[in-house]
Design a protein around this motif. Structure first.
Motif, PDB file in Angstrom:
ATOM      1  N   LEU A  93      27.673  58.604  83.799  1.00 33.58           N
ATOM      2  CA  LEU A  93      27.399  57.531  82.788  1.00 33.58           C
ATOM      3  C   LEU A  93      27.403  58.017  81.529  1.00 33.58           C
ATOM      4  CD1 LEU A  93      24.928  55.607  84.992  1.00 33.58           C
ATOM      5  CD2 LEU A  93      27.454  54.695  84.205  1.00 33.58           C
ATOM      6  N   SER A  94      26.514  59.266  81.041  1.00 38.81           N
ATOM      7  CA  SER A  94      26.831  59.548  80.064  1.00 38.81           C
ATOM      8  C   SER A  94      27.937  60.022  79.398  1.00 38.81           C
ATOM      9  CB  SER A  94      25.861  61.031  79.769  1.00 38.81           C
ATOM     10  OG  SER A  94      24.463  60.621  80.079  1.00 38.81           O
ATOM     11  N   LEU A  95      28.904  60.521  80.156  1.00 29.50           N
ATOM     12  CA  LEU A  95      30.312  60.941  79.751  1.00 29.50           C
ATOM     13  C   LEU A  95      31.129  59.534  79.589  1.00 29.50           C
ATOM     14  CD1 LEU A  95      31.089  64.065  82.118  1.00 29.50           C
ATOM     15  CD2 LEU A  95      30.990  63.810  79.399  1.00 29.50           C
ATOM     16  N   SER A  96      30.903  58.520  80.228  1.00 30.88           N
ATOM     17  CA  SER A  96      31.484  57.206  80.173  1.00 30.88           C
ATOM     18  C   SER A  96      31.026  56.517  78.917  1.00 30.88           C
ATOM     19  CB  SER A  96      31.144  56.365  81.383  1.00 30.88           C
ATOM     20  OG  SER A  96      31.799  56.744  82.398  1.00 30.88           O
ATOM     21  N   ALA A  97      29.750  56.664  78.572  1.00 25.29           N
ATOM     22  CA  ALA A  97      29.094  55.932  77.469  1.00 25.29           C
ATOM     23  C   ALA A  97      29.839  56.722  76.176  1.00 25.29           C
ATOM     24  CB  ALA A  97      27.699  56.121  77.368  1.00 25.29           C
ATOM     25  N   ILE A  98      29.801  58.058  76.151  1.00 23.53           N
ATOM     26  CA  ILE A  98      30.662  58.977  75.222  1.00 23.53           C
ATOM     27  C   ILE A  98      32.063  58.440  74.928  1.00 23.53           C
ATOM     28  CG2 ILE A  98      31.309  61.009  74.131  1.00 23.53           C
ATOM     29  CD1 ILE A  98      28.671  62.159  75.618  1.00 23.53           C
ATOM     30  N   LYS A  99      32.754  58.317  75.917  1.00 22.22           N
ATOM     31  CA  LYS A  99      34.258  57.848  75.899  1.00 22.22           C
ATOM     32  C   LYS A  99      34.295  56.328  75.437  1.00 22.22           C
ATOM     33  CE  LYS A  99      35.788  60.370  79.732  1.00 22.22           C
ATOM     34  NZ  LYS A  99      36.370  60.516  81.022  1.00 22.22           N
TER      35      LYS A  99
END
Length: 150
Positions: free
Chosen positions: A22-28
């Motif tokens: 979810l952190s990677l998705s949020a950054i994207k």
């Protein structure tokens, strides 16, 4: 998910695979920042050595214990694992405040468990879950596992 993270400051509670994903998705999707809060620091998100655009900070050895008076920040308290009791002990005198928080996401697993929260912040899951939060006629939409799981 997009409207809750794009351009916002996010706090992830937990540091396992969901928090990393979810952190990677949020950054994207354009999150301003992501703060990961973890008691143990043993999860995959804690052991990640580099995050895109340096937008993620990991707060190891902390738990969420409160909300700031203005409602836009969260209070984290330092914890230490007590080997005798097998529990994390909150050290109230060692706190950190994360300001300007827009979204808090609980990445705490699939079993309902609010043990990472201070007692006064917890819902009583035994009496309120799920019957008080789901409509009486609620049914999950059919999906790829419907036939196998029912």
């Amino acid at each position: 998910f997009d409207k809750h993270v794009r351009g916002k400051n996010i706090v992830m509670i937990g540091d396992a695979y969901s928090a990393e994903d979810l952190s990677l998705s949020a950054i994207k999707l354009g999150a301003e920042s992501v703060e990961i809060v973890t008691r143990s620091g043993d999860g995959i998100a804690s052991t990640t050595t580099a995050w895109p655009m340096d937008k993620v900070d990991v707060n190891e050895g902390y738990v969420l214990t409160g909300v700031t008076e203005d409602g836009y920040g969260v209070v984290l308290s330092r914890v230490k694992y007590d080997h005798d009791s097998g529990e994390y002990k909150i050290r109230k005198k060692k706190q950190r405040v994360l300001e300007d928080v827009d979204t808090v996401i609980f990445c705490t697993g699939y079993e309902a468990n609010l043990g990472m929260l201070e007692e006064k912040l917890r819902l009583d899951l035994r009496s309120k879950w799920p019957k008080d939060y789901l409509p009486d006629n609620w049914k999950m939409a059919d999906n790829l596992l419907s036939e196998e799981l029912g």
